[in-house]
Write an enzyme that holds these catalytic residues in place. Sequence first.
Site, PDB file in Angstrom:
ATOM      1  N   ARG A 159    -125.948  -6.367 110.348  1.00 22.16           N
ATOM      2  CA  ARG A 159    -127.054  -5.546 110.848  1.00 22.16           C
ATOM      3  C   ARG A 159    -127.758  -4.925 109.643  1.00 22.16           C
ATOM      4  O   ARG A 159    -127.180  -4.888 108.542  1.00 22.16           O
ATOM      5  CB  ARG A 159    -126.522  -4.430 111.755  1.00 22.16           C
ATOM      6  CG  ARG A 159    -125.927  -4.952 113.040  1.00 22.16           C
ATOM      7  CD  ARG A 159    -125.306  -3.829 113.857  1.00 22.16           C
ATOM      8  NE  ARG A 159    -124.567  -4.375 114.988  1.00 22.16           N
ATOM      9  CZ  ARG A 159    -123.428  -3.876 115.441  1.00 22.16           C
ATOM     10  NH1 ARG A 159    -122.885  -2.810 114.875  1.00 22.16           N
ATOM     11  NH2 ARG A 159    -122.833  -4.428 116.474  1.00 22.16           N
TER      12      ARG A 159
ATOM     13  N   ARG B 188    -128.644   2.439 120.424  1.00 17.09           N
ATOM     14  CA  ARG B 188    -128.288   2.025 119.060  1.00 17.09           C
ATOM     15  C   ARG B 188    -129.272   0.991 118.544  1.00 17.09           C
ATOM     16  O   ARG B 188    -129.563   0.936 117.340  1.00 17.09           O
ATOM     17  CB  ARG B 188    -126.854   1.480 119.038  1.00 17.09           C
ATOM     18  CG  ARG B 188    -126.323   1.251 117.643  1.00 17.09           C
ATOM     19  CD  ARG B 188    -124.846   0.923 117.640  1.00 17.09           C
ATOM     20  NE  ARG B 188    -124.575  -0.422 118.160  1.00 17.09           N
ATOM     21  CZ  ARG B 188    -123.372  -0.939 118.283  1.00 17.09           C
ATOM     22  NH1 ARG B 188    -122.313  -0.235 117.927  1.00 17.09           N
ATOM     23  NH2 ARG B 188    -123.204  -2.164 118.756  1.00 17.09           N
TER      24      ARG B 188
ATOM     25  N   ARG C 106    -121.979  -7.778 126.055  1.00 15.92           N
ATOM     26  CA  ARG C 106    -121.048  -6.711 125.663  1.00 15.92           C
ATOM     27  C   ARG C 106    -120.678  -5.831 126.867  1.00 15.92           C
ATOM     28  O   ARG C 106    -119.533  -5.391 127.004  1.00 15.92           O
ATOM     29  CB  ARG C 106    -121.644  -5.881 124.518  1.00 15.92           C
ATOM     30  CG  ARG C 106    -121.578  -6.640 123.199  1.00 15.92           C
ATOM     31  CD  ARG C 106    -122.261  -5.935 122.039  1.00 15.92           C
ATOM     32  NE  ARG C 106    -122.178  -6.789 120.846  1.00 15.92           N
ATOM     33  CZ  ARG C 106    -121.620  -6.436 119.698  1.00 15.92           C
ATOM     34  NH1 ARG C 106    -121.148  -5.221 119.540  1.00 15.92           N
ATOM     35  NH2 ARG C 106    -121.554  -7.276 118.680  1.00 15.92           N
TER      36      ARG C 106
END
Length: 363
Positions: A175, A268, A279
Site C-alpha cells: 500500500r 481506511r 474481507r
Amino acid sequence: MGEAPAFFVDNLQNGFSNGFGLKSKGFETFTDVGDKTFVIGGANSDSTSSVGIQIYDKSTGKWVIPTVLGTKPKTCKGHSAILLNEDRIMISIRGSTPDDCIWFLEVDTEYVKEQKKDFGTEVVAWSKGVTGEAEKPVVISGPSGVGKGTLINMLMKEFPSMFGFSVSHTTRAPRGMEKNGVHYHFTERNVMENDIKHGKFLEFASVHGNLYGTSIEAVEAVADSGKRCILDIDVQGARSVRASYLDAVFIFICPPSMRELEERLRARGTETEDQILKRLRNAEAEIEQGESSGIFDYILYNHNLEECYENLMELLGLGGSAPIKQKPSSKVIDPPSNHSVSKINNKMVLIVRRKKWETRRRT
Ligand SMILES: Nc1ncnc2c1ncn2[C@@H]1O[C@H](COP(=O)(O)OP(=O)(O)OP(=O)(O)O)[C@@H](O)[C@H]1O
Ligand SMILES: Nc1nc2c(ncn2[C@@H]2O[C@H](COP(=O)(O)O)[C@@H](O)[C@H]2O)c(=O)[nH]1
C-alpha cells in the site's frame, strides 16, 4: 458446549434465595462436583477476612464445613468460579490486584484425596494462580479492519524497547506508505512457495486471495534483539502457530459489529470494493472461529480504541495508571476489572468487554 461458569455473583449482590437454606450475602458461587456442591464465599465463612467454603452433600442432604488447607484469598465482593478437570475450581476475583486475582481451589485432586484420609474429614486446598506468560510472544488475530495494526503500532510506539514486530512475507502489493522489510517482506509467489517448501516458514496461509507467512527468521530476529515478539496474523496462521513449537499468548480482537467493521475498512481506503467485500465475507467465519475455536487465550473487543488499548496493555502486564516502561518482573495473569472467564474446548478464555457491557454466560 463446554460447561458454563458456575455463577457470576456480582449480579446477585443484593442477596437471593439460593434454595440451599443458606443465609446469603450474595457473594457465593455454587459449583457441582459429583454429588457435592461447593459453596464458595457467603455467610457461614470461617472468618470475616477470608473466603469461606461449605459443601452440600446431595447424597446425604447434609452440610459439611471442610478442613481448608493452603493460603486463602482475601474476602471479595465478586468472583466467578469454573470447574476444571472435575477436580479443581478456578476462582477469578473481581477488583483485586493483578497478582491476586486468579486462585485455584482443589476439591478432588490426588493431593486432596490423600489429605482427606489423613484428616478424616472433607478437605479442600487453596493455591494461587500464576502463569508464565509475561515474556511469551504475542499472537494478535482478528478480521481485517478490526484495528490490529493500529493497536500494535500504539504498543510499539509506547514500548519500543520492549516489543519487536515479526515482519511477515506476503504476495500482496504494497500500500502507499508501506515499506518493504518494515511492514512486510513483499515477495513473489513462486519465491515464497519455494521458501515454504524448504521449511523456512513457521506458518503460512492464503488470506483474502494472497499468500502470507511468518518466517522462522522473522521471529528469531525479534528474539535475538531481546524483545517480546508480536505477530499480526490471521486465524489460520494462529491455529498453525498454536500447533507449533512457539509458546505464545493468543489474543483475538473482535469488532463491535459487522457494520462498524465495514465502516473502518471503507474509511481506511486501502482496498478496492471487491477486496472489501471479500474481507467482510471472510470476517464472519474468522469471528466465529476466533470466539469459539479455543485457539485464543483472550478476546478483546475493540469498540473504543483507547479502552481496547488499555485492556491490551493490562493483559500484557503493562496496566496501571503509570505504565511500566521496562519488562515486568513478575509473571502473572493480569486481567482488567471488566473481565469474565469462560471455558472453551477445555481451555480457559478471558473475555474483556467494554466497561458497561453485561457479562456473557455460555450455555
Ligand atoms: N476502535 C476504533 N474505532 C474506530 N476506528 C478504528 C478503531 N480501531 C481502529 N480503527 C481504524 O480502523 C481502520 C482499520 O484498522 P487497522 O488497519 O489497524 O486494522 P487491521 O485489523 O490491522 O486490518 P488488516 O488486517 O486489514 O491489516 C484504521 O483506519 C484505524 O484507524
Ligand atoms: N497467516 C498469516 N496471516 C497474516 C500474516 N501477516 C498478515 N496476516 C494477516 O493477513 C490479513 C490481511 O493483512 P493486510 O495487511 O493485507 O491487510 C490480516 O488478517 C493479517 O493479520 C502472516 O504472516 N501469516
